[in-house]
Design a protein around this motif. Structure first.
Motif, PDB file in Angstrom:
ATOM      1  N   PRO A   1      33.074 -80.272 -36.515  1.00 41.14           N
ATOM      2  CA  PRO A   1      33.920 -81.467 -36.641  1.00 41.14           C
ATOM      3  C   PRO A   1      33.240 -82.517 -37.513  1.00 41.14           C
ATOM      4  O   PRO A   1      32.026 -82.700 -37.443  1.00 41.14           O
ATOM      5  CB  PRO A   1      34.079 -81.948 -35.191  1.00 41.14           C
ATOM      6  N   ARG A   2      34.007 -83.219 -38.319  1.00 44.25           N
ATOM      7  CA  ARG A   2      33.464 -84.215 -39.237  1.00 44.25           C
ATOM      8  C   ARG A   2      34.034 -85.598 -38.897  1.00 44.25           C
ATOM      9  O   ARG A   2      35.104 -85.736 -38.302  1.00 44.25           O
ATOM     10  CB  ARG A   2      33.801 -83.884 -40.688  1.00 44.25           C
ATOM     11  N   VAL A   3      33.280 -86.601 -39.307  1.00 49.02           N
ATOM     12  CA  VAL A   3      33.695 -87.996 -39.111  1.00 49.02           C
ATOM     13  C   VAL A   3      33.610 -88.692 -40.466  1.00 49.02           C
ATOM     14  O   VAL A   3      32.571 -88.653 -41.126  1.00 49.02           O
ATOM     15  CB  VAL A   3      32.781 -88.706 -38.096  1.00 49.02           C
ATOM     16  N   MET A   4      34.687 -89.342 -40.887  1.00 48.84           N
ATOM     17  CA  MET A   4      34.693 -90.053 -42.154  1.00 48.84           C
ATOM     18  C   MET A   4      34.163 -91.468 -41.929  1.00 48.84           C
ATOM     19  O   MET A   4      34.773 -92.265 -41.211  1.00 48.84           O
ATOM     20  CB  MET A   4      36.106 -90.108 -42.735  1.00 48.84           C
TER      21      MET A   4
ATOM     22  N   VAL B   1      26.019 -78.463 -31.715  1.00 49.66           N
ATOM     23  CA  VAL B   1      27.373 -78.947 -32.000  1.00 49.66           C
ATOM     24  C   VAL B   1      28.399 -77.973 -31.411  1.00 49.66           C
ATOM     25  O   VAL B   1      29.396 -78.403 -30.804  1.00 49.66           O
ATOM     26  CB  VAL B   1      27.589 -79.126 -33.518  1.00 49.66           C
ATOM     27  N   ALA B   2      28.141 -76.679 -31.566  1.00 47.43           N
ATOM     28  CA  ALA B   2      29.062 -75.685 -31.010  1.00 47.43           C
ATOM     29  C   ALA B   2      29.157 -75.819 -29.492  1.00 47.43           C
ATOM     30  O   ALA B   2      30.244 -75.709 -28.913  1.00 47.43           O
ATOM     31  CB  ALA B   2      28.602 -74.277 -31.388  1.00 47.43           C
ATOM     32  N   GLY B   3      28.013 -76.077 -28.844  1.00 48.68           N
ATOM     33  CA  GLY B   3      28.023 -76.272 -27.397  1.00 48.68           C
ATOM     34  C   GLY B   3      28.871 -77.462 -26.993  1.00 48.68           C
ATOM     35  O   GLY B   3      29.629 -77.407 -26.007  1.00 48.68           O
ATOM     36  N   ALA B   4      28.770 -78.559 -27.755  1.00 52.23           N
ATOM     37  CA  ALA B   4      29.568 -79.749 -27.461  1.00 52.23           C
ATOM     38  C   ALA B   4      31.057 -79.480 -27.677  1.00 52.23           C
ATOM     39  O   ALA B   4      31.903 -79.863 -26.857  1.00 52.23           O
ATOM     40  CB  ALA B   4      29.103 -80.913 -28.347  1.00 52.23           C
ATOM     41  N   VAL B   5      31.379 -78.809 -28.776  1.00 49.06           N
ATOM     42  CA  VAL B   5      32.788 -78.508 -29.078  1.00 49.06           C
ATOM     43  C   VAL B   5      33.386 -77.608 -28.004  1.00 49.06           C
ATOM     44  O   VAL B   5      34.538 -77.805 -27.573  1.00 49.06           O
ATOM     45  CB  VAL B   5      32.893 -77.846 -30.473  1.00 49.06           C
ATOM     46  N   GLN B   6      32.622 -76.623 -27.549  1.00 54.24           N
ATOM     47  CA  GLN B   6      33.133 -75.737 -26.511  1.00 54.24           C
ATOM     48  C   GLN B   6      33.367 -76.484 -25.197  1.00 54.24           C
ATOM     49  O   GLN B   6      34.323 -76.197 -24.469  1.00 54.24           O
ATOM     50  CB  GLN B   6      32.164 -74.569 -26.306  1.00 54.24           C
TER      51      GLN B   6
ATOM     52  N   HIS C   1      39.078 -82.374 -30.329  1.00 58.46           N
ATOM     53  CA  HIS C   1      38.092 -83.063 -31.172  1.00 58.46           C
ATOM     54  C   HIS C   1      37.310 -84.068 -30.334  1.00 58.46           C
ATOM     55  O   HIS C   1      37.846 -84.602 -29.346  1.00 58.46           O
ATOM     56  CB  HIS C   1      38.800 -83.786 -32.338  1.00 58.46           C
ATOM     57  N   PRO C   2      36.046 -84.347 -30.708  1.00 58.69           N
ATOM     58  CA  PRO C   2      35.285 -85.365 -29.967  1.00 58.69           C
ATOM     59  C   PRO C   2      35.991 -86.710 -29.856  1.00 58.69           C
ATOM     60  O   PRO C   2      35.774 -87.442 -28.881  1.00 58.69           O
ATOM     61  CB  PRO C   2      34.000 -85.489 -30.807  1.00 58.69           C
ATOM     62  N   ASP C   3      36.841 -87.042 -30.817  1.00 58.54           N
ATOM     63  CA  ASP C   3      37.580 -88.316 -30.752  1.00 58.54           C
ATOM     64  C   ASP C   3      38.527 -88.367 -29.562  1.00 58.54           C
ATOM     65  O   ASP C   3      38.933 -89.460 -29.136  1.00 58.54           O
ATOM     66  CB  ASP C   3      38.393 -88.531 -32.038  1.00 58.54           C
ATOM     67  N   ASP C   4      38.901 -87.210 -29.034  1.00 55.02           N
ATOM     68  CA  ASP C   4      39.925 -87.164 -27.986  1.00 55.02           C
ATOM     69  C   ASP C   4      39.387 -87.484 -26.597  1.00 55.02           C
ATOM     70  O   ASP C   4      40.152 -87.808 -25.686  1.00 55.02           O
ATOM     71  CB  ASP C   4      40.564 -85.770 -27.952  1.00 55.02           C
ATOM     72  N   ILE C   5      38.090 -87.406 -26.427  1.00 57.93           N
ATOM     73  CA  ILE C   5      37.527 -87.582 -25.091  1.00 57.93           C
ATOM     74  C   ILE C   5      37.342 -89.067 -24.779  1.00 57.93           C
ATOM     75  O   ILE C   5      37.130 -89.885 -25.679  1.00 57.93           O
ATOM     76  CB  ILE C   5      36.181 -86.828 -24.955  1.00 57.93           C
ATOM     77  N   HIS C   6      37.479 -89.431 -23.506  1.00 53.07           N
ATOM     78  CA  HIS C   6      37.210 -90.810 -23.105  1.00 53.07           C
ATOM     79  C   HIS C   6      36.491 -90.818 -21.759  1.00 53.07           C
ATOM     80  O   HIS C   6      36.128 -89.773 -21.216  1.00 53.07           O
ATOM     81  CB  HIS C   6      38.491 -91.656 -23.076  1.00 53.07           C
ATOM     82  N   ARG C   7      36.267 -92.005 -21.232  1.00 50.62           N
ATOM     83  CA  ARG C   7      35.341 -92.169 -20.112  1.00 50.62           C
ATOM     84  C   ARG C   7      35.794 -91.515 -18.809  1.00 50.62           C
ATOM     85  O   ARG C   7      34.971 -91.204 -17.951  1.00 50.62           O
ATOM     86  CB  ARG C   7      35.082 -93.669 -19.886  1.00 50.62           C
ATOM     87  N   MET C   8      37.079 -91.291 -18.659  1.00 50.08           N
ATOM     88  CA  MET C   8      37.561 -90.708 -17.413  1.00 50.08           C
ATOM     89  C   MET C   8      37.207 -89.225 -17.292  1.00 50.08           C
ATOM     90  O   MET C   8      37.346 -88.635 -16.221  1.00 50.08           O
ATOM     91  CB  MET C   8      39.085 -90.872 -17.316  1.00 50.08           C
TER      92      MET C   8
END
Length: 546
Positions: free
Chosen positions: A137-140, A458-463, A472-479
């Motif tokens: 995943p990339r971040v601009m 990174v693969a571990g985090a994505v999984q 995507h990492p952007d989709d996760i939040h504190r809950m």
């Protein structure tokens, strides 16, 4: 013991003399015993060490055991989960991923899941197949004023300077960054040949010493900056305000350690101490800081410019946010460094007791940017003890867009946590300038391990994110993250660090947790003004308030 040593010496010397008279070759035994006796006599007359003065010869065993204590503890005493700063389990997973070995664990977790502080991710019954996830995943990075935005990996090399790290370590890190398509932060020690030679992407960090972009008097040199900032490998510029290892503390490189190479790279003079002040001289308040950010962006022809800090006074960060609103100048990214420290050597008081830990700092910075409606323009980078996929996921949940790692990348290079980074005796050739030790670090081998570790983490985090039903990492939040806060009590990050409404710091009434710091912060100064807070008369105060 002194008396025993004297008596023993007399007896042994008498016996050796008699033995020598009977058998002449026995005289060679004096080669062994005379130095020992001489050491004992010296121990008794010296005045510096009480132990050896009172216990001649034998007192030196204490110093020997002190020297090897870390190794004894690490190899024979500590368990897989209780070592510090990184436990054996965390180190092992880095080594295994760097070498592309099996990193799975049998028979269940070794962690006590009922212990306070245990954390976990909520998974979903609608988990996403790993093959359908983007493993890189990339971040601009680049706000509205940035002409040359940078597509960054979510996991990059944190700031570590040449001089602190060996040239081979720097070469391997940057080469690994090129192979793995991620970025390498230079640290504040300047932009060296070893950062540039392999061709990996660079985040150039500008500290208070302005190394590689300074005048002889230590002030910022815009021409020297522009010359290097325009290099195609330099993708982003990071202004270092403070670091987690020693926030609010400058540094000195003694003249004796300033080699011709370091002098050339840092643009400093030979034969003089190199001083990094605790604060910047190019600006002295939040408004001037925004002008400096704008200036660096112009000099670099529109590359992303941001800053790094370990959060101290919350009011100071809010003052910076107020200056962004007032000037309309936004940094493209903010790196939040945890007060738990990193690779930089620091006084014990600073590493243990100064600076806000990463978790609280990251949540606060995200909330402040959200409250000022600035988060849409600015990416947040989390820096501090990020070595596993879950470390990344927790930071993403708290508001980070990306993460940086220093010590994790050092482990991938072969670091064994010998805790000798500041002694120039690093046994693995990572944190040393000793060329004989440096030769043990083979760049061609270690660069691949750095890339392997990055990709697997990174693969571990994505999984994990896919297991939560997210793309995507952007989709996760504190809950999504739970933490045990008692023997029979758990809370989500959302409960521990409640969000504040978007734009809620642009007008009163402010969220209660921000009221005091908003009142004492000003765009005219970093220093909080507590005179703006009136003293409460205890006679008029409600008995039920607070």
């Amino acid at each position: 013991m002194r008396r025993l040593f004297i008596i023993s010496t007399v007896i042994i010397l008498s016996m050796l003399t008699a033995w020598t008279i009977i058998w002449h070759p026995a005289v060679w035994s004096l080669v062994i015993f005379v130095p020992i006796f001489a050491l004992g006599i010296y121990d008794m007359i010296q005045t510096e060490h009480t132990i050896t003065r009172n216990f001649p010869v034998f007192g030196h065993l204490r110093f020997l055991l002190e020297d090897i204590r870390p190794e004894i503890y690490q190899y024979f005493i500590e368990s897989d989960t209780n070592g510090t700063p990184f436990n054996r389990q965390s180190r092992a997973v880095v080594y295994q991923r760097a070498k592309k070995m099996d990193d799975t664990r049998p028979f269940g977790t070794e962690l006590n899941v009922y212990e306070d502080g245990y954390e976990w991710l909520n998974h979903s019954l609608a988990a996403i197949d790993h093959t359908k996830l983007e493993m890189d995943p990339r971040v601009m990075v680049g706000g509205p004023q940035c002409i040359k935005p940078y597509s960054a990996s979510v996991y990059n090399v944190s700031g570590m300077s040449f001089g602190s790290l060996s040239q081979n370590a720097i070469l391997a890190l940057n080469s690994g960054a090129k192979i793995g398509n991620f970025a390498h932060n230079t640290g504040e020690g300047g932009l060296s040949d070893y950062h540039l030679q392999p061709g990996g992407d660079i985040i150039w960090q500008i500290g208070t010493g302005y190394f590689s972009c300074r005048h002889k008097d230590g002030t910022f040199d815009p021409d020297a900056f522009a010359k290097r900032a325009l290099l195609p490998q330099v993708k982003m510029i990071e202004i270092k305000l403070s670091q987690g290892a020693k926030p609010g503390h400058g540094g000195i490189l003694p003249a004796a350690k300033v080699t011709p190479e370091i002098a050339r790279i840092r643009l400093v003079e030979m034969g003089e101490d190199v001083i990094s002040p605790p604060a910047h001289t190019a600006f002295s308040n939040p408004l001037q800081m925004m002008d400096f950010i704008k200036k660096l962006r112009e000099l670099s022809e529109g590359k992303p410019v941001g800053f790094k800090l370990c959060v101290g006074h919350k009011s100071e960060f809010l003052a910076i946010c107020k200056a962004m609103i007032k000037t309309g100048v936004y940094p493209d990214f903010i790196t939040v460094d945890g007060g738990e420290g990193g690779t930089g050597a620091a006084p014990l008081e600073f590493s243990n007791s100064v600076g806000m830990p990463l978790r609280e700092a990251l949540a606060f910075v995200y909330d402040a940017l959200t409250g000022f409606d600035l988060k849409q323009h600015i990416k947040i980078i989390a820096s501090g003890k990020v070595a596993t996929g879950f470390d990344l996921v927790k930071n993403f949940a708290l508001g980070a867009d990306m993460c940086n790692s220093a010590r994790g990348m050092m482990f991938a290079l072969g670091c064994i946590q010998a805790l000798s980074c500041n002694t120039n005796t690093c046994p693995t050739g990572v944190a040393t300038q000793d060329k004989t030790l440096m030769k043990g670090l083979v760049v061609d081998q270690k660069k691949v391990r750095v890339a392997n570790f990055h990709n697997a983490t990174v693969a571990g985090a994505v999984q994990m994110i896919g297991a939560a039903g997210l793309q995507h990492p952007d989709d996760i939040h504190r809950m999504f993250i739970y933490r045990r806060v008692g023997s029979n009590r758990i809370q989500t990050y959302g409960e521990l660090f409640p969000y504040i409404p978007k734009g809620s710091l642009l007008k009163t009434p402010y969220p209660l947790s921000f009221e005091m710091d908003m009142a004492i912060s000003s765009t005219e100064s970093f220093v909080p003004d507590y005179n703006k807070v009136s003293v409460v008369n205890s006679e008029d105060a409600s008995a039920y308030a607070g």
